[in-house]
Motif scaffolding. Structure first.
Motif, PDB file in Angstrom:
ATOM      1  N   LYS A 114      24.979  32.358   3.421  1.00  0.00           N
ATOM      2  CA  LYS A 114      26.371  31.939   3.616  1.00  0.00           C
ATOM      3  C   LYS A 114      26.939  32.494   4.918  1.00  0.00           C
ATOM      4  CE  LYS A 114      27.692  31.385  -1.266  1.00  0.00           C
ATOM      5  NZ  LYS A 114      28.531  31.913  -2.358  1.00  0.00           N
ATOM      6  N   VAL A 115      26.696  33.782   5.155  1.00  0.00           N
ATOM      7  CA  VAL A 115      27.212  34.403   6.374  1.00  0.00           C
ATOM      8  C   VAL A 115      26.593  33.748   7.603  1.00  0.00           C
ATOM      9  CG1 VAL A 115      27.299  36.539   7.715  1.00  0.00           C
ATOM     10  CG2 VAL A 115      27.712  36.598   5.252  1.00  0.00           C
ATOM     11  N   SER A 116      25.286  33.536   7.555  1.00  0.00           N
ATOM     12  CA  SER A 116      24.578  32.997   8.715  1.00  0.00           C
ATOM     13  C   SER A 116      24.954  31.546   8.989  1.00  0.00           C
ATOM     14  CB  SER A 116      23.068  33.112   8.505  1.00  0.00           C
ATOM     15  OG  SER A 116      22.383  32.668   9.643  1.00  0.00           O
ATOM     16  N   VAL A 117      25.003  30.726   7.938  1.00  0.00           N
ATOM     17  CA  VAL A 117      25.328  29.309   8.135  1.00  0.00           C
ATOM     18  C   VAL A 117      26.729  29.149   8.699  1.00  0.00           C
ATOM     19  CG1 VAL A 117      25.738  27.124   6.958  1.00  0.00           C
ATOM     20  CG2 VAL A 117      23.699  28.449   6.428  1.00  0.00           C
ATOM     21  N   ALA A 118      27.695  29.862   8.101  1.00  0.00           N
ATOM     22  CA  ALA A 118      29.067  29.780   8.614  1.00  0.00           C
ATOM     23  C   ALA A 118      29.153  30.327  10.031  1.00  0.00           C
ATOM     24  CB  ALA A 118      30.017  30.551   7.695  1.00  0.00           C
ATOM     25  N   ILE A 349      34.360  34.222   7.416  1.00  0.00           N
ATOM     26  CA  ILE A 349      34.561  33.219   6.369  1.00  0.00           C
ATOM     27  C   ILE A 349      33.379  33.208   5.399  1.00  0.00           C
ATOM     28  CG2 ILE A 349      34.715  30.726   5.930  1.00  0.00           C
ATOM     29  CD1 ILE A 349      36.252  30.532   8.606  1.00  0.00           C
ATOM     30  N   GLY A 350      32.164  33.247   5.932  1.00  0.00           N
ATOM     31  CA  GLY A 350      30.986  33.277   5.073  1.00  0.00           C
ATOM     32  C   GLY A 350      30.968  34.497   4.172  1.00  0.00           C
ATOM     33  N   SER A 351      31.423  35.633   4.689  1.00  0.00           N
ATOM     34  CA  SER A 351      31.476  36.857   3.882  1.00  0.00           C
ATOM     35  C   SER A 351      32.507  36.742   2.765  1.00  0.00           C
ATOM     36  CB  SER A 351      31.811  38.057   4.778  1.00  0.00           C
ATOM     37  OG  SER A 351      30.861  38.199   5.804  1.00  0.00           O
ATOM     38  N   ARG A 352      33.658  36.195   3.098  1.00  0.00           N
ATOM     39  CA  ARG A 352      34.704  36.047   2.082  1.00  0.00           C
ATOM     40  C   ARG A 352      34.292  35.055   1.003  1.00  0.00           C
ATOM     41  NH1 ARG A 352      38.034  39.544   0.942  1.00  0.00           N
ATOM     42  NH2 ARG A 352      39.959  38.307   0.810  1.00  0.00           N
ATOM     43  N   LEU A 353      33.564  34.003   1.402  1.00  0.00           N
ATOM     44  CA  LEU A 353      33.048  33.048   0.409  1.00  0.00           C
ATOM     45  C   LEU A 353      32.030  33.708  -0.517  1.00  0.00           C
ATOM     46  CD1 LEU A 353      32.572  29.824   2.584  1.00  0.00           C
ATOM     47  CD2 LEU A 353      34.338  30.250   0.861  1.00  0.00           C
ATOM     48  N   SER A 354      31.417  34.785  -0.042  1.00  0.00           N
ATOM     49  CA  SER A 354      30.463  35.538  -0.866  1.00  0.00           C
ATOM     50  C   SER A 354      31.148  36.648  -1.651  1.00  0.00           C
ATOM     51  CB  SER A 354      29.370  36.136   0.025  1.00  0.00           C
ATOM     52  OG  SER A 354      28.683  35.124   0.720  1.00  0.00           O
ATOM     53  N   ARG A 358      37.774  42.227   2.562  1.00  0.00           N
ATOM     54  CA  ARG A 358      38.075  41.885   3.953  1.00  0.00           C
ATOM     55  C   ARG A 358      37.480  42.894   4.932  1.00  0.00           C
ATOM     56  NH1 ARG A 358      42.910  44.045   2.034  1.00  0.00           N
ATOM     57  NH2 ARG A 358      43.890  45.666   3.322  1.00  0.00           N
ATOM     58  N   TRP A 359      37.336  44.164   4.523  1.00  0.00           N
ATOM     59  CA  TRP A 359      36.768  45.151   5.433  1.00  0.00           C
ATOM     60  C   TRP A 359      35.265  44.958   5.573  1.00  0.00           C
ATOM     61  CZ3 TRP A 359      40.377  46.783   8.239  1.00  0.00           C
ATOM     62  CH2 TRP A 359      41.643  47.045   7.712  1.00  0.00           C
ATOM     63  N   GLU A 360      34.605  44.625   4.465  1.00  0.00           N
ATOM     64  CA  GLU A 360      33.188  44.303   4.543  1.00  0.00           C
ATOM     65  C   GLU A 360      32.958  43.043   5.379  1.00  0.00           C
ATOM     66  OE1 GLU A 360      31.981  46.170   0.169  1.00  0.00           O
ATOM     67  OE2 GLU A 360      32.668  44.099   0.363  1.00  0.00           O
ATOM     68  N   ALA A 361      33.851  42.052   5.203  1.00  0.00           N
ATOM     69  CA  ALA A 361      33.760  40.820   5.999  1.00  0.00           C
ATOM     70  C   ALA A 361      33.998  41.109   7.476  1.00  0.00           C
ATOM     71  CB  ALA A 361      34.777  39.798   5.488  1.00  0.00           C
ATOM     72  N   LEU A 362      34.914  42.045   7.767  1.00  0.00           N
ATOM     73  CA  LEU A 362      35.172  42.429   9.157  1.00  0.00           C
ATOM     74  C   LEU A 362      33.932  43.082   9.766  1.00  0.00           C
ATOM     75  CD1 LEU A 362      37.354  42.642  11.408  1.00  0.00           C
ATOM     76  CD2 LEU A 362      37.867  44.931  10.529  1.00  0.00           C
ATOM     77  N   ALA A 363      33.257  43.934   8.994  1.00  0.00           N
ATOM     78  CA  ALA A 363      32.030  44.572   9.480  1.00  0.00           C
ATOM     79  C   ALA A 363      30.944  43.532   9.746  1.00  0.00           C
ATOM     80  CB  ALA A 363      31.538  45.602   8.452  1.00  0.00           C
TER      81      ALA A 363
END
Length: 456
Positions: A114-118, A349-354, A358-363
């Motif tokens: 998800k992270v990579s595709v987005a 966005i891919g992180s949040r979809l997973s 938000r801090w993990e998504a920021l990292a």
């Protein structure tokens, strides 16, 4: 029948200039690379700066006589330096492929995908749109605007796995779940990036027609299938035979030969040579018969000598004086904004979809936004193929440098909040307390913020 005249050897003066070029650029690259690391910056930033300092940005305006002697604008002389740089980048890409850890992708599966595709689709789309919107003066004469736009899209969507890994190692995040997730997504990004670069390079080389587009896509797919079905057993047999020796030399020599033959094969197909180098590197990594210690001498030579020299030669092509022109400076700011917004935003966005916070998504966004080595290779490829001119090349390399410099401070800021959030939830200080050894994983798609830190 008269004998053919022997091919003339390199002249004494040309050899002298070449040796001084290599020695001077390598020394400067190593010194500035170490200096960059002292300031906790990626070494590639200093190594690129070596070329910038002795190129048209500084040395040429200040000492034109010395510059013309050391770097004469003669194709035959500069091609010697380019040849060494190309050998360095092919082996660098091969070594990178040989260090790929696909087990990470399997473990982090869905989240990494998800992270990579987005993080691929969004910057690719924004980069293509930007390529069409830039003034035609940024497109070299004779280059199809569509090919230019596609190439810029590819340049915007790549990530630099070596820079990411080094950053995570320096920050002691390499063995944390967040670090493993960044690396897993980076592996997927690297594979997709080399594939897309090969496709667009084929379009630029052969032309842009429906048949060429289909061929450009099918050829890389054919290369991968050939590598899996036929190449893998051949590579495994060659490396197994080389590995019988107690010395590392047969293994190193075999690996180099495999990478160069793979590079030549894809180059002959009008794909990029680096695509073949990467595929062969992956075959080496997945062969299962190579002792990693026996490849260490090759890795040392590439990272200590050939790679810094390549980046220094890449910096030679940058002309920062072009940024004094408002149009070029405006384009640079726009492309940098698109690059950061696309890659950072896509990974976020891919992180949040997973369902990461938000801090993990920021990292994740900060790690994936680092372009470094790969973007420089992409830029050099575009310049060599005539897809980029000096201005657009300078802009793309600037994106590589700036995004690599952005990653460490944003990662530190994000991880401080990740640990603070974990401390609040668990009532403990995760910065000093380590999770007991053997703590069970919550699954491949969960990020354990309390996992014990590891240092490679």
């Amino acid at each position: 029948m008269p004998l053919a005249a022997p091919v003339p050897t390199i002249g004494q003066h040309a050899l002298l200039v070449f040796l001084l070029q290599v020695a001077f650029l390598l020394l400067l690259a190593l010194v500035l690379g170490r200096l960059a690391m002292r300031f906790r910056l990626p070494a590639v930033a200093g190594e690129l700066s070596a070329g910038v300092l002795v190129g048209p940005s500084l040395l040429q305006p200040l000492l034109p006589g010395f510059s013309d002697w050391l770097l004469p604008q003669q194709a035959a002389q500069m091609n010697l330096l380019d040849a060494v740089g190309q050998l360095g980048v092919l082996l660098l890409v091969g070594v990178t492929g040989a260090e790929m850890n696909f087990a990470l992708v399997r473990r982090r599966g869905l989240t990494a995908a998800k992270v990579s595709v987005a993080g691929l689709v969004l910057p690719l789309g924004l980069g293509i749109a930007t390529g069409f919107l830039l003034p035609r003066s940024f497109v070299p004469a004779g280059t199809d605007p569509t090919v230019f736009a596609l190439f810029l899209g590819v340049a915007m969507c790549v990530s630099a796995l070596p820079v990411i890994a080094k950053t995570l190692l320096d920050m002691k995040l390499l063995h944390r779940d967040i670090g493993q997730l960044i690396l897993a997504a980076g592996v997927v990004d690297d594979v997709a990036g080399w594939f897309l670069l090969s496709v667009v390079s084929a379009m630029a080389t052969v032309g842009l027609t429906a048949g060429v587009v289909a061929q450009s896509v099918l050829y890389p797919v054919g290369v991968v299938l050939f590598a899996v079905v036929i190449g893998r057993p051949l590579v495994r047999a060659a490396l197994r035979r080389a590995g019988r020796s107690q010395s590392a030399m047969p293994t190193v020599g075999t690996a180099v030969v495999l990478v160069l033959f793979g590079s030549a094969a894809t180059q002959a197909m009008h794909l990029e040579a680096i695509f073949g180098a990467f595929v062969c590197g992956v075959l080496i990594a997945t062969s299962g018969v190579v002792d990693p210690q026996k490849l260490e001498p090759l890795r040392t030579l590439v990272l200590a000598v050939l790679a810094p020299l390549f980046f220094a030669t890449a910096g030679l092509r940058m002309d920062l004086t072009a940024l004094a022109r408002p149009a070029v400076l405006g384009a640079a700011v726009a492309v940098l904004f698109v690059a950061v917004a696309g890659k950072f935003g896509g990974a976020f966005i891919g992180s949040r979809l997973s369902r990461l916070n938000r801090w993990e998504a920021l990292a994740l966004g900060a790690g994936m936004n680092s372009r470094g080595v790969v973007e420089v290779i992409v830029a050099m490829t575009g310049l060599r193929l005539g897809i980029l001119n000096t201005e657009t090349y300078t802009i793309v390399v600037l994106v590589a440098i700036v995004t690599s410099l952005m990653a460490p401070p944003i990662l530190r800021y994000a991880m401080a909040h990740v640990e603070e959030a974990a401390e609040t939830r668990l009532g403990m200080d995760t910065r000093t307390a380590a999770a007991p050894e053997g703590t069970p994983d919550r699954g491949p798609d969960a990020v354990r913020t309390t996992e014990q830190r590891g240092d490679a």
